[in-house]
Scaffold this motif. Structure first.
Motif, mmCIF file in Angstrom:
data_model
loop_
_atom_site.group_PDB
_atom_site.id
_atom_site.type_symbol
_atom_site.label_atom_id
_atom_site.label_comp_id
_atom_site.label_asym_id
_atom_site.label_seq_id
_atom_site.Cartn_x
_atom_site.Cartn_y
_atom_site.Cartn_z
ATOM 1 N N ILE A 151 -12.971 9.937 2.142
ATOM 2 C CA ILE A 151 -11.857 9.481 1.836
ATOM 3 C C ILE A 151 -11.958 8.484 0.825
ATOM 4 O O ILE A 151 -12.894 7.191 1.136
ATOM 5 N N THR A 152 -11.530 8.441 -0.387
ATOM 6 C CA THR A 152 -11.819 7.694 -1.559
ATOM 7 C C THR A 152 -10.710 6.968 -2.202
ATOM 8 O O THR A 152 -9.577 7.932 -2.296
ATOM 9 N N ARG A 153 -10.569 5.710 -2.273
ATOM 10 C CA ARG A 153 -9.546 4.927 -3.104
ATOM 11 C C ARG A 153 -9.109 5.534 -4.417
ATOM 12 O O ARG A 153 -10.169 5.731 -5.143
ATOM 13 N N ASP A 154 -8.024 5.831 -4.867
ATOM 14 C CA ASP A 154 -7.318 6.146 -5.944
ATOM 15 C C ASP A 154 -7.058 5.008 -6.860
ATOM 16 O O ASP A 154 -5.929 4.547 -6.330
ATOM 17 N N ARG A 155 -7.808 4.359 -7.524
ATOM 18 C CA ARG A 155 -7.204 3.066 -8.202
ATOM 19 C C ARG A 155 -6.172 3.182 -9.151
ATOM 20 O O ARG A 155 -5.870 2.176 -9.762
ATOM 21 N N SER A 156 -5.862 4.289 -9.525
ATOM 22 C CA SER A 156 -4.757 4.555 -10.515
ATOM 23 C C SER A 156 -3.359 4.183 -9.572
ATOM 24 O O SER A 156 -2.367 4.364 -10.522
ATOM 25 N N ALA A 157 -3.491 4.071 -8.372
ATOM 26 C CA ALA A 157 -2.100 4.034 -7.568
ATOM 27 C C ALA A 157 -2.339 2.863 -6.620
ATOM 28 O O ALA A 157 -3.290 2.099 -6.423
ATOM 29 N N ASP A 177 -0.916 8.949 0.966
ATOM 30 C CA ASP A 177 -0.370 7.823 0.550
ATOM 31 C C ASP A 177 0.685 7.004 1.436
ATOM 32 O O ASP A 177 0.665 7.590 2.616
ATOM 33 N N GLU A 178 1.127 5.979 1.115
ATOM 34 C CA GLU A 178 2.139 5.390 1.982
ATOM 35 C C GLU A 178 3.810 5.646 1.245
ATOM 36 O O GLU A 178 3.530 5.346 0.041
ATOM 37 N N PRO A 179 4.711 5.335 2.113
ATOM 38 C CA PRO A 179 6.039 5.319 1.565
ATOM 39 C C PRO A 179 6.174 4.127 0.675
ATOM 40 O O PRO A 179 5.477 3.169 0.788
ATOM 41 N N GLU A 180 7.181 4.102 -0.105
ATOM 42 C CA GLU A 180 7.265 2.739 -0.996
ATOM 43 C C GLU A 180 7.731 1.801 -0.159
ATOM 44 O O GLU A 180 7.493 0.427 -0.372
ATOM 45 N N SER A 181 8.318 1.944 1.109
ATOM 46 C CA SER A 181 8.672 0.917 2.095
ATOM 47 C C SER A 181 7.430 0.247 2.585
ATOM 48 O O SER A 181 7.563 -0.858 3.026
ATOM 49 N N ASN A 182 6.125 0.881 2.540
ATOM 50 C CA ASN A 182 4.980 0.361 2.842
ATOM 51 C C ASN A 182 3.888 0.021 1.893
ATOM 52 O O ASN A 182 2.840 -0.183 2.069
ATOM 53 N N GLY A 183 4.418 -0.085 0.829
ATOM 54 C CA GLY A 183 3.570 -0.675 -0.598
ATOM 55 C C GLY A 183 3.013 0.633 -1.177
ATOM 56 O O GLY A 183 2.214 0.226 -2.109
ATOM 57 N N GLY A 184 3.280 1.992 -1.029
ATOM 58 C CA GLY A 184 2.723 2.907 -1.539
ATOM 59 C C GLY A 184 3.771 3.473 -2.562
ATOM 60 O O GLY A 184 4.783 3.000 -2.849
ATOM 61 N N GLU A 185 3.364 4.738 -3.197
ATOM 62 C CA GLU A 185 4.292 5.407 -4.075
ATOM 63 C C GLU A 185 4.776 6.810 -3.415
ATOM 64 O O GLU A 185 5.363 7.625 -4.218
ATOM 65 N N ASP A 186 4.427 6.883 -2.053
ATOM 66 C CA ASP A 186 4.828 8.238 -1.445
ATOM 67 C C ASP A 186 4.461 9.474 -2.393
ATOM 68 O O ASP A 186 5.170 10.528 -2.237
#
Length: 136
Positions: free
Chosen positions: A5-11, A27-36
């Motif tokens: 699992i590798t971080r995508d630093r563009s998001a 990813d995480e939903p926007e409510s958890n700080g992600g972009e869904d």
């Protein structure tokens, strides 16, 4: 086998999961700080159960020459008590084809014994997390 699992630093929160030659985004939903932009880790966990039940059912039906045509598995999560140590999953199995009621029940029984179901309910999983050396 290794899953990476590798971080995508563009998001904000997105990571790429690599399994053999396959890749998928988590990813995480926007409510958890992600972009869904993909399923969450919990979604993958729940999906593993549903996929295992579907594939186990088909494998068994093929082996026993049971005329199943369609298989759809739905997994509903109730994580309201997860922090109290209870994580509930309701799995619904929909089968189509010229099946008798006895065959439908046989396939339901088989789905209930899929390897991931057993892994989630009957096996003690031991996990050790360690840091990779910075000199590698």
């Amino acid at each position: 086998m290794s899953i990476v699992i590798t971080r995508d630093r563009s998001a904000k929160m997105r990571h790429t999961v690599s399994v053999r030659q396959h890749a998928l985004v988590v990813d995480e939903p926007e409510s958890n700080g992600g972009e869904d932009s993909g399923p969450t880790a919990h979604d993958l966990y729940d999906s593993a159960l549903g996929a295992c039940k579907a594939m186990t059912t088909l494998w068994y039906a093929n082996r026993k020459h049971i005329p199943v045509e369609g298989i759809e598995v739905s997994v509903e999560r109730d994580d309201s008590d997860e922090r109290k140590g209870v994580y509930r999953l309701l799995v619904t199995l929909a089968l189509t084809g010229p099946l008798t009621e006895a065959q439908r029940q046989e396939l339901l029984n088989v789905a209930s014994k899929c390897p991931v179901h057993r892994l989630m309910t009957q096996v003690t999983t031991e996990i050790r997390t360690e840091l990779k050396s910075t000199s590698d």
